[in-house]
Design an enzyme around this catalytic site. Structure first.
Site, PDB file in Angstrom:
ATOM      1  N   SER A 153     -26.463 -30.438 -14.413  1.00 27.78           N
ATOM      2  CA  SER A 153     -25.668 -29.341 -14.882  1.00 27.78           C
ATOM      3  C   SER A 153     -24.876 -28.800 -13.818  1.00 27.78           C
ATOM      4  CB  SER A 153     -26.850 -28.311 -15.229  1.00 27.78           C
ATOM      5  OG  SER A 153     -26.155 -27.399 -15.946  1.00 27.78           O
TER       6      SER A 153
ATOM      7  N   ASP B 285     -26.521 -32.409 -26.323  1.00 23.82           N
ATOM      8  CA  ASP B 285     -26.635 -31.304 -25.332  1.00 23.82           C
ATOM      9  C   ASP B 285     -26.049 -30.134 -25.497  1.00 23.82           C
ATOM     10  OD1 ASP B 285     -26.576 -29.456 -22.885  1.00 23.82           O
ATOM     11  OD2 ASP B 285     -26.562 -31.364 -21.594  1.00 23.82           O
TER      12      ASP B 285
ATOM     13  N   HIS C  32     -30.570 -30.447 -23.178  1.00 18.16           N
ATOM     14  CA  HIS C  32     -30.263 -30.115 -21.944  1.00 18.16           C
ATOM     15  C   HIS C  32     -31.271 -30.185 -20.869  1.00 18.16           C
ATOM     16  CE1 HIS C  32     -26.987 -28.678 -18.991  1.00 18.16           C
ATOM     17  NE2 HIS C  32     -28.082 -27.713 -18.348  1.00 18.16           N
TER      18      HIS C  32
END
Length: 430
Positions: free
Chosen positions: A227, A355, A384
Site C-alpha cells: 500500500s 482494489d 485491498h
C-alpha cells in the site's frame, strides 16, 4: 490498514454489522475461471507448465491463465521464477465474491503468527525517530551473508499487521533475515519531532537501507512494500535508479497514482476506510500532540487533530510539513507512477483489479510494459491487502506470498550463480 479498520470497529458484532452494510455485488461469472488459456513464449528452460516446442530455438511455452493480467518488460527474465500461473485465481468461497468483504475479513480474521522482535530505534538527520523490528535470535541463527529483507507496511501499519507477519514467517523459513521498518509514529514507535512520514518522503527509507547494508555488507538486500509502503518503495527505486543498493523489490497493492486514489477513496463504501484511517492518524497525532503546540505558518493543527478524512489530516499537517501548497499538490507530486519508468532494480508488482483503495485505473501499465526491469500481475479479485485465496485461505497467508518468495529466491539464486561464475573466471584467468 488492519489496525485502522480495527480502530473503527471494536467488537465482532460491530464487524458483522459493518459487513451487512456492504453493497450487494454479483459473484464473478463462472466462465472467468474456466476460460481457455492464453499462451506466451518464455526464454527459459525452467518455465512452469511448459512443453518444449520444436523449432522454437529452445524456447518454452508457458501457459498463463486468463484470469490473471500479466505484463511488463521483464517477462522474459522474471516470469520463469513464478510457479502456478497456469491456474485460475480462485477466491475463497463466500468471502471472495465482494471486494469489501474480502478486505474486511482479511483485516479482522486473518491469523497473526507469533514472532518475538528486538527493536532498534534510529535517529534521522532531522532528529526524528524510526523503529526497526528485527526477529529476536536471528543474529545468532543466521550467517552474515544470509539474504536480508526489509518490510514496509501500509499507512499507519507496522510489525503487528497480519500480512507483514505472514511474509516474515515465510521468509524466515527459507533462512532469510527479516526486519520491519516502522515509520515515524507507527508500530508504537516514538515521534520526536513535529513531523510524521509521508508518501513523498523517501529519506527515512534511504537511511534504513544504508544502515542495514552497512550492518550486513556480505548480504544481498531486498524490500517488500504494501500500500503506502509500496508507493514509498517504488519512489525510492526510481530516485536511486542505477545506483540502488537493493537486489530486488516487490510492490503490493500500490496506489501508484495518489490523485486517482484520492478521488476513489471518498466515494461510496470507501468512505468507511477513509474514516478508519483518519481515526488511526488522529490517534497517533494525539499521542504526540504537545510537539505540535504553537506551530505557526500554514499548519492547521485543529484540522489535523479532528480530521474526519485522510485528506483533512494531510491538508492540516502533512502537506505543510513537506512543503506542498495543498493536499492535492502533495498527492500529485508523491505518486510512484511518475518514477516507475526510472526503476532499474528487478521489481514485481502485484495488484488486485477490484482494489477499493489502490484503483486499477491508476496502474502505470504503459511504463511497466516498457521497463525491462518490471513485471506486473493483476488478479481479478483480492480487495485491498486481502487476497483471501490459495492453499492457506481463508485464515492463512495471502495468495500473493508464495509468488513473492519464489520471485525473491530466484533473484538470490541468480545473484549467487553470477557471483560464483565471476569467481571462477578470476581463478582461471591467466
Amino acid at each position: 490498514m488492519r489496525m485502522a479498520i480495527l480502530s473503527l470497529c471494536t467488537s465482532r458484532s460491530e464487524t458483522h454489522a459493518l459487513i451487512r452494510r456492504l453493497p450487494c455485488l454479483h459473484a464473478p461469472p463462472a466462465d472467468l475461471l474456466t476460460a481457455k488459456y492464453r499462451l506466451v513464449y518464455v526464454t527459459s528452460a525452467s518455465a512452469i507448465s511448459a512443453d518444449a516446442m520444436p523449432g522454437n530455438g529452445g524456447q518454452q511455452l508457458q501457459r498463463l491463465h486468463p484470469s490473471l493480467e500479466i505484463i511488463g518488460g521483464a517477462q522474459d527474465k522474471l516470469l520463469e521464477a513464478l510457479n502456478d500461473l497456469d491456474r485460475p485465481y480462485e477466491p475463497s468461497p463466500v468471502i471472495g465474491w465482494n471486494r469489501h468483504v474480502e478486505t474486511i475479513f482479511a483485516a479482522f480474521f486473518r491469523s497473526l503468527p507469533e514472532v518475538r522482535f528486538r527493536r532498534e530505534c534510529m535517529r534521522t538527520q532531522d532528529d526524528g525517530t524510526i523503529a526497526l523490528d528485527w526477529v529476536a535470535g536471528d543474529d545468532r541463527r543466521l550467517p552474515a551473508d544470509a539474504p536480508t529483507l526489509i518490510l514496509l507496511p501500509g499507512l499507519t501499519g507496522g510489525s503487528e499487521d497480519t500480512y507483514v507477519r505472514h511474509m516474515l514467517v515465510r521468509a524466515r523459513k527459507r533462512d532469510w533475515r527479516v526486519v520491519v521498518f516502522n515509520s515515524r509514529g507507527c508500530g508504537n514507535s516514538p515521534v520526536t519531532t513535529p513531523r510524521f512520514y509521508s508518501a513523498f518522503y523517501t529519506g527515512d527509507l534511504r537511511k534504513v537501507v544504508a544502515h542495514v547494508s552497512a550492518r550486513y555488507p556480505k548480504a544481498n538486500l531486498y524490500a517488500i512494500g504494501w500500500s503506502l509502503g509500496a508507493n514509498i518503495l517504488v519512489r525510492y527505486l526510481g530516485q536511486e535508479s542505477h545506483n540502488c543498493p537493493l537486489s530486488g523489490a516487490v510492490s503490493l497493492c500500490n496506489p501508484f497514482n495518489l490523485t486517482i486514489a484520492d478521488e476513489d477513496f471518498r466515494k461510496g463504501f470507501n468512505k468507511v476506510y477513509d474514516k478508519a484511517l483518519a481515526r488511526s492518524l488522529r490517534k497517533i497525532f494525539k499521542k504526540h500532540a504537545l510537539l505540535f503546540e504553537d506551530m505557526g505558518g500554514e499548519y492547521d493543527i485543529p484540522m489535523a487533530a479532528n480530521a474526519k478524512t485522510v485528506k483533512e489530516f494531510d491538508e492540516g499537517l502533512t502537506r505543510v510539513s513537506f512543503g506542498f501548497k495543498s493536499a492535492d499538490d502533495y498527492y500529485f507530486n508523491s505518486s510512484s507512477s511518475d518514477l516507475i519508468k526510472d526503476v532499474r532494480t528487478p521489481l514485481l508488482c502485484i495488484q488486485a483489479a477490484d482494489d477499493p483503495i489502490a484503483p486499477a485505473r491508476g496502474i502505470p501499465r504503459k511504463d511497466i510494459e516498457e521497463n525491462q526491469h518490471c513485471l506486473l500481475i493483476v488478479t481479478p479479485g483480492g480487495g485491498h491487502l486481502g487476497w483471501v485465496a490459495g492453499g492457506e485461505a481463508p485464515f492463512g497467508a495471502p495468495w500473493t506470498d508464495p509468488f513473492v518468495i519464489d520471485f525473491l529466491e530466484h533473484l538470490e539464486r541468480s545473484s549467487s550463480e553470477t557471483s560464483s561464475s565471476s569467481t571462477r573466471q578470476l581463478k582461471t584467468a591467466p
